[in-house]
Write an enzyme that holds these catalytic residues in place. Structure first.
Site, PDB file in Angstrom:
ATOM      1  N   TYR A 174       0.830  -1.211   0.000  1.00 51.32           N
ATOM      2  CA  TYR A 174       0.000   0.000   0.000  1.00 51.32           C
ATOM      3  C   TYR A 174       0.866   1.264   0.000  1.00 51.32           C
ATOM      4  O   TYR A 174       0.602   2.212  -0.744  1.00 51.32           O
ATOM      5  CB  TYR A 174      -0.906  -0.041   1.227  1.00 51.32           C
ATOM      6  N   LYS A 178       0.888   4.083  -2.928  1.00 53.61           N
ATOM      7  CA  LYS A 178       0.518   5.460  -2.638  1.00 53.61           C
ATOM      8  C   LYS A 178       1.671   6.433  -2.912  1.00 53.61           C
ATOM      9  O   LYS A 178       1.440   7.582  -3.308  1.00 53.61           O
ATOM     10  CB  LYS A 178       0.052   5.578  -1.185  1.00 53.61           C
TER      11      LYS A 178
END
Length: 306
Positions: A174, A178
Protein backbone atom coordinates in the site's frame (compact mmCIF):
# COMPACT_ATOMS: atom_id res chain seq x y z
CA UNK A 1 -21.65 20.31 4.48
CA UNK A 2 -24.25 22.82 5.55
CA UNK A 3 -23.40 25.84 3.42
CA UNK A 4 -23.18 25.48 -0.35
CA UNK A 5 -22.12 28.01 -2.95
CA UNK A 6 -22.54 26.18 -6.24
CA UNK A 7 -18.78 26.24 -6.75
CA UNK A 8 -19.05 23.26 -9.16
CA UNK A 9 -22.22 24.32 -10.99
CA UNK A 10 -22.16 23.18 -14.61
CA UNK A 11 -19.26 20.77 -14.08
CA UNK A 12 -19.29 17.00 -14.57
CA UNK A 13 -17.25 14.99 -12.09
CA UNK A 14 -16.19 11.35 -11.98
CA UNK A 15 -15.35 9.77 -8.62
CA UNK A 16 -13.89 6.26 -8.46
CA UNK A 17 -14.52 4.05 -5.45
CA UNK A 18 -17.45 6.31 -4.58
CA UNK A 19 -19.79 3.75 -3.05
CA UNK A 20 -18.48 4.13 0.49
CA UNK A 21 -16.15 6.13 2.72
CA UNK A 22 -14.18 9.03 1.27
CA UNK A 23 -15.38 8.46 -2.28
CA UNK A 24 -19.02 8.57 -1.22
CA UNK A 25 -18.38 11.77 0.77
CA UNK A 26 -16.65 13.37 -2.24
CA UNK A 27 -19.47 12.41 -4.63
CA UNK A 28 -22.14 13.82 -2.33
CA UNK A 29 -20.16 17.01 -1.71
CA UNK A 30 -19.53 17.59 -5.42
CA UNK A 31 -23.21 17.06 -6.17
CA UNK A 32 -24.19 19.45 -3.37
CA UNK A 33 -22.01 22.09 -5.03
CA UNK A 34 -23.76 21.67 -8.39
CA UNK A 35 -21.71 19.01 -10.19
CA UNK A 36 -23.25 16.16 -12.14
CA UNK A 37 -21.51 13.05 -10.82
CA UNK A 38 -20.52 9.69 -12.25
CA UNK A 39 -20.37 7.39 -9.23
CA UNK A 40 -17.94 4.52 -9.88
CA UNK A 41 -17.75 1.50 -7.59
CA UNK A 42 -17.56 -2.25 -8.22
CA UNK A 43 -18.82 -2.97 -4.72
CA UNK A 44 -15.81 -5.04 -3.65
CA UNK A 45 -15.07 -6.20 -0.13
CA UNK A 46 -12.29 -4.61 1.92
CA UNK A 47 -9.71 -6.97 0.41
CA UNK A 48 -10.95 -6.37 -3.14
CA UNK A 49 -12.89 -9.62 -3.48
CA UNK A 50 -16.39 -9.80 -4.95
CA UNK A 51 -18.55 -7.24 -6.69
CA UNK A 52 -21.93 -5.62 -6.04
CA UNK A 53 -23.89 -2.84 -7.72
CA UNK A 54 -25.59 -1.69 -4.53
CA UNK A 55 -23.07 0.81 -3.11
CA UNK A 56 -22.80 2.95 -6.25
CA UNK A 57 -26.53 2.86 -6.90
CA UNK A 58 -27.26 3.87 -3.32
CA UNK A 59 -25.04 6.95 -3.60
CA UNK A 60 -26.69 7.87 -6.90
CA UNK A 61 -30.08 7.56 -5.19
CA UNK A 62 -28.92 9.84 -2.35
CA UNK A 63 -27.75 12.47 -4.82
CA UNK A 64 -30.98 12.34 -6.81
CA UNK A 65 -33.11 12.49 -3.66
CA UNK A 66 -31.27 15.71 -2.78
CA UNK A 67 -32.09 17.21 -6.18
CA UNK A 68 -28.78 16.47 -7.87
CA UNK A 69 -27.83 14.52 -10.97
CA UNK A 70 -25.78 11.33 -10.92
CA UNK A 71 -25.28 8.05 -12.73
CA UNK A 72 -23.69 4.81 -11.54
CA UNK A 73 -20.73 3.08 -13.20
CA UNK A 74 -19.77 -0.41 -12.08
CA UNK A 75 -16.78 -1.06 -14.33
CA UNK A 76 -13.32 -2.09 -13.15
CA UNK A 77 -11.24 1.05 -13.61
CA UNK A 78 -8.00 -0.91 -13.27
CA UNK A 79 -8.67 -2.28 -16.77
CA UNK A 80 -8.33 -0.24 -19.93
CA UNK A 81 -11.87 -1.11 -21.04
CA UNK A 82 -13.30 -0.19 -17.65
CA UNK A 83 -11.45 3.12 -17.50
CA UNK A 84 -12.45 3.97 -21.07
CA UNK A 85 -16.10 3.20 -20.31
CA UNK A 86 -15.89 5.41 -17.22
CA UNK A 87 -14.93 8.43 -19.31
CA UNK A 88 -17.45 7.43 -21.98
CA UNK A 89 -20.23 7.29 -19.36
CA UNK A 90 -19.59 10.91 -18.44
CA UNK A 91 -19.46 12.04 -22.05
CA UNK A 92 -22.45 9.98 -23.20
CA UNK A 93 -24.62 10.93 -20.23
CA UNK A 94 -23.71 14.57 -19.68
CA UNK A 95 -21.75 15.58 -22.78
CA UNK A 96 -18.58 16.63 -20.98
CA UNK A 97 -16.02 15.75 -18.31
CA UNK A 98 -14.45 18.37 -16.07
CA UNK A 99 -13.19 16.69 -12.91
CA UNK A 100 -11.70 13.29 -12.17
CA UNK A 101 -11.31 12.18 -8.55
CA UNK A 102 -9.25 8.99 -8.33
CA UNK A 103 -10.10 7.33 -5.04
CA UNK A 104 -10.70 3.58 -5.49
CA UNK A 105 -8.64 1.18 -3.42
CA UNK A 106 -8.49 -1.66 -0.91
CA UNK A 107 -6.02 -3.22 1.52
CA UNK A 108 -4.16 -6.51 1.86
CA UNK A 109 -1.87 -5.79 4.77
CA UNK A 110 1.05 -8.08 5.61
CA UNK A 111 4.54 -7.72 6.99
CA UNK A 112 6.95 -7.86 4.05
CA UNK A 113 8.21 -11.37 4.79
CA UNK A 114 4.62 -12.62 4.73
CA UNK A 115 3.44 -10.54 1.80
CA UNK A 116 2.43 -12.76 -1.12
CA UNK A 117 3.12 -11.68 -4.66
CA UNK A 118 -0.61 -11.84 -5.36
CA UNK A 119 -1.30 -9.40 -2.52
CA UNK A 120 1.40 -7.06 -3.81
CA UNK A 121 0.03 -7.17 -7.37
CA UNK A 122 -3.59 -6.73 -6.31
CA UNK A 123 -2.92 -3.61 -4.22
CA UNK A 124 -0.60 -2.07 -6.81
CA UNK A 125 -3.22 -2.79 -9.46
CA UNK A 126 -6.19 -1.13 -7.80
CA UNK A 127 -4.34 1.89 -6.40
CA UNK A 128 -1.63 2.69 -8.93
CA UNK A 129 -3.00 1.20 -12.14
CA UNK A 130 -6.47 2.28 -11.02
CA UNK A 131 -5.19 5.86 -10.99
CA UNK A 132 -3.18 5.64 -14.20
CA UNK A 133 -5.87 4.26 -16.52
CA UNK A 134 -8.73 6.69 -15.72
CA UNK A 135 -6.20 9.53 -15.86
CA UNK A 136 -4.88 8.31 -19.22
CA UNK A 137 -8.32 8.11 -20.83
CA UNK A 138 -9.54 11.39 -19.34
CA UNK A 139 -6.33 13.15 -20.36
CA UNK A 140 -6.65 11.86 -23.92
CA UNK A 141 -10.12 13.41 -24.13
CA UNK A 142 -8.95 16.73 -22.68
CA UNK A 143 -5.94 16.87 -24.98
CA UNK A 144 -8.23 16.33 -27.98
CA UNK A 145 -10.50 19.11 -26.73
CA UNK A 146 -7.56 21.49 -26.36
CA UNK A 147 -6.25 20.67 -29.82
CA UNK A 148 -9.73 21.35 -31.21
CA UNK A 149 -9.62 24.84 -29.70
CA UNK A 150 -11.82 24.01 -26.70
CA UNK A 151 -9.20 24.12 -23.92
CA UNK A 152 -10.89 22.81 -20.77
CA UNK A 153 -10.63 23.84 -17.14
CA UNK A 154 -10.00 20.24 -16.22
CA UNK A 155 -9.11 19.03 -12.74
CA UNK A 156 -7.71 15.75 -11.42
CA UNK A 157 -7.53 14.94 -7.71
CA UNK A 158 -5.49 11.84 -6.90
CA UNK A 159 -5.59 10.06 -3.56
CA UNK A 160 -2.34 9.20 -1.83
CA UNK A 161 -1.87 8.61 1.90
CA UNK A 162 0.37 9.28 4.85
CA UNK A 163 1.64 5.77 4.12
CA UNK A 164 2.84 7.01 0.74
CA UNK A 165 4.55 10.01 2.32
CA UNK A 166 6.22 8.35 5.28
CA UNK A 167 5.70 4.60 4.96
CA UNK A 168 3.66 2.33 7.21
CA UNK A 169 4.77 -0.89 8.88
CA UNK A 170 2.76 -3.85 7.60
CA UNK A 171 1.68 -1.95 4.49
CA UNK A 172 4.62 -2.25 2.12
CA UNK A 173 2.39 -2.81 -0.90
CA UNK A 174 0.00 0.00 0.00
CA UNK A 175 2.81 2.44 0.89
CA UNK A 176 4.60 1.76 -2.39
CA UNK A 177 1.41 2.22 -4.41
CA UNK A 178 0.52 5.46 -2.64
CA UNK A 179 4.05 6.82 -3.08
CA UNK A 180 3.81 5.93 -6.76
CA UNK A 181 0.63 7.96 -7.04
CA UNK A 182 2.58 11.02 -5.89
CA UNK A 183 5.13 10.56 -8.67
CA UNK A 184 2.34 10.02 -11.19
CA UNK A 185 0.69 13.23 -10.00
CA UNK A 186 3.83 15.30 -10.55
CA UNK A 187 4.41 13.90 -14.03
CA UNK A 188 0.78 14.30 -15.09
CA UNK A 189 0.72 17.91 -13.86
CA UNK A 190 3.86 18.68 -15.86
CA UNK A 191 2.69 16.95 -19.03
CA UNK A 192 -0.96 18.02 -19.10
CA UNK A 193 -0.80 21.67 -18.03
CA UNK A 194 -0.57 22.85 -21.63
CA UNK A 195 -3.96 21.24 -22.30
CA UNK A 196 -5.78 23.01 -19.46
CA UNK A 197 -5.49 20.11 -17.00
CA UNK A 198 -4.48 20.61 -13.35
CA UNK A 199 -3.45 17.56 -11.35
CA UNK A 200 -3.07 17.51 -7.57
CA UNK A 201 -3.04 14.88 -4.83
CA UNK A 202 -4.39 14.61 -1.32
CA UNK A 203 -3.21 12.46 1.56
CA UNK A 204 -6.36 12.18 3.68
CA UNK A 205 -6.90 10.81 7.16
CA UNK A 206 -10.45 9.77 7.99
CA UNK A 207 -12.59 6.96 9.33
CA UNK A 208 -13.31 4.48 6.52
CA UNK A 209 -13.47 0.70 6.08
CA UNK A 210 -9.74 0.78 5.34
CA UNK A 211 -8.77 2.54 8.57
CA UNK A 212 -11.32 1.51 11.21
CA UNK A 213 -9.50 -1.73 12.06
CA UNK A 214 -6.18 0.08 12.37
CA UNK A 215 -7.31 2.95 14.59
CA UNK A 216 -10.40 1.42 16.23
CA UNK A 217 -11.47 3.48 19.26
CA UNK A 218 -9.28 6.46 18.35
CA UNK A 219 -11.41 7.00 15.23
CA UNK A 220 -14.83 6.38 16.75
CA UNK A 221 -17.47 9.01 16.08
CA UNK A 222 -18.14 11.23 19.13
CA UNK A 223 -21.52 11.35 20.80
CA UNK A 224 -23.82 14.33 20.73
CA UNK A 225 -22.94 17.49 18.82
CA UNK A 226 -19.15 17.22 19.21
CA UNK A 227 -17.09 17.78 16.08
CA UNK A 228 -16.42 14.42 14.44
CA UNK A 229 -12.76 14.95 13.59
CA UNK A 230 -12.38 11.70 11.65
CA UNK A 231 -15.51 11.95 9.50
CA UNK A 232 -14.64 11.46 5.81
CA UNK A 233 -16.83 14.47 5.00
CA UNK A 234 -14.14 16.71 6.50
CA UNK A 235 -11.79 15.93 3.62
CA UNK A 236 -14.31 16.57 0.85
CA UNK A 237 -14.42 20.41 0.87
CA UNK A 238 -10.78 20.57 -0.23
CA UNK A 239 -11.45 17.97 -2.92
CA UNK A 240 -14.43 20.01 -4.12
CA UNK A 241 -12.33 23.16 -4.34
CA UNK A 242 -9.44 21.41 -6.11
CA UNK A 243 -11.99 19.95 -8.53
CA UNK A 244 -13.50 23.32 -9.33
CA UNK A 245 -12.42 26.18 -11.58
CA UNK A 246 -11.78 28.24 -8.42
CA UNK A 247 -8.47 26.39 -7.93
CA UNK A 248 -6.97 27.92 -11.09
CA UNK A 249 -3.17 27.92 -11.01
CA UNK A 250 -2.82 25.19 -8.39
CA UNK A 251 -1.24 22.05 -9.88
CA UNK A 252 1.39 19.46 -9.07
CA UNK A 253 0.80 19.91 -5.35
CA UNK A 254 0.11 17.54 -2.46
CA UNK A 255 -2.16 18.35 0.48
CA UNK A 256 -2.70 16.49 3.74
CA UNK A 257 -6.29 16.80 4.91
CA UNK A 258 -7.61 15.67 8.27
CA UNK A 259 -10.42 16.94 10.51
CA UNK A 260 -10.26 20.76 10.32
CA UNK A 261 -6.64 20.86 9.16
CA UNK A 262 -5.16 21.35 5.68
CA UNK A 263 -1.39 21.07 5.17
CA UNK A 264 0.64 21.77 2.05
CA UNK A 265 3.34 19.09 1.79
CA UNK A 266 6.84 20.26 0.81
CA UNK A 267 9.11 17.45 -0.27
CA UNK A 268 7.00 15.17 1.93
CA UNK A 269 7.69 17.31 5.01
CA UNK A 270 4.79 19.23 6.60
CA UNK A 271 4.79 22.86 5.53
CA UNK A 272 2.43 25.69 6.44
CA UNK A 273 -0.77 24.54 8.14
CA UNK A 274 -4.03 26.01 9.38
CA UNK A 275 -6.50 24.41 11.79
CA UNK A 276 -10.04 25.74 11.98
CA UNK A 277 -11.01 23.19 14.60
CA UNK A 278 -14.12 22.38 12.60
CA UNK A 279 -15.15 21.36 9.10
CA UNK A 280 -14.30 23.78 6.30
CA UNK A 281 -16.63 25.00 3.59
CA UNK A 282 -15.15 24.66 0.09
CA UNK A 283 -14.66 28.43 -0.15
CA UNK A 284 -12.94 28.58 3.23
CA UNK A 285 -10.81 25.58 2.30
CA UNK A 286 -9.83 27.29 -0.94
CA UNK A 287 -8.99 30.62 0.70
CA UNK A 288 -6.95 28.82 3.34
CA UNK A 289 -5.16 26.68 0.78
CA UNK A 290 -4.18 29.78 -1.23
CA UNK A 291 -2.86 31.51 1.90
CA UNK A 292 -0.87 28.40 2.83
CA UNK A 293 0.52 28.11 -0.68
CA UNK A 294 1.60 31.77 -0.58
CA UNK A 295 3.57 31.00 2.58
CA UNK A 296 5.21 27.84 1.22
CA UNK A 297 8.31 27.44 -0.88
CA UNK A 298 7.88 26.60 -4.54
CA UNK A 299 8.24 22.91 -5.42
CA UNK A 300 11.28 21.62 -7.25
CA UNK A 301 10.97 21.43 -11.02
CA UNK A 302 9.97 18.11 -12.50
CA UNK A 303 12.86 16.48 -14.37
CA UNK A 304 12.27 16.67 -18.12
CA UNK A 305 9.54 19.32 -17.88
CA UNK A 306 9.81 22.31 -20.19
Amino acid sequence: MTDTTGICAGRVAVVTGAGRGLGRAHALALAAEGAKVVVNDIGAALDGSGTATGPAEQVVAEIRESGGEAVAHGGDIATSDGAASLVATALDTYGRLDTLVNNAGFLRDRMLVNLDEEDWDAVMRVHLKGHFLPLKHAAAHWRAEAKAGRTPEARVVNTSSGAGLSGSVGQGNYSAAKAGILGLTLVAAAEMGRYGVQVNAIAPAARTRMTEQTFADAMAAPEGDAFDAMAPENVSPLVVWLGSSASAGVTGRVFEAEAGRITVMQGWHPGPTADKGARWTPSEAGETALKLLAESRAPEGVYGAK
